[in-house]
Design a protein around this motif. Structure first.
Motif: not given
Length: 83
Positions: A60-83
């Protein structure tokens, strides 16, 4: 300007190779993009074990489920990068 400190929660359990892989990806990303990381062992909580038992790891990132089983590193970086 205030930078939001994201909260990332990994639900998993001991002796879970996918959970170990997920934690490695999270640690790698955390080295360059700071966030609060929590790891919750579902085997100590019957409700969590019932909810996530067959789908771990779950992230979960900030209370929202974003991955199960495996993490997509590129997507995680996009979710965590400030706009």
């Amino acid at each position: 300007m205030t930078i939001m400190n994201h909260i990332v929660i990994l639900y998993g359990k001991k002796e879970c190779c996918l959970c170990d892989e997920a934690m490695e990806v999270l640690q790698k990303v955390k080295a360059s993009l700071p966030f609060e990381l929590q790891k919750i062992d579902i085997s100590t909580n019957p409700e969590l074990l019932e909810e996530f038992g067959l789908t771990i790891p779950v992230v979960f990132v900030d209370g929202i489920q974003v991955f199960k089983y495996r993490i997509n590193e590129k997507k995680l970086r996009l979710l965590l990068t400030p706009v």
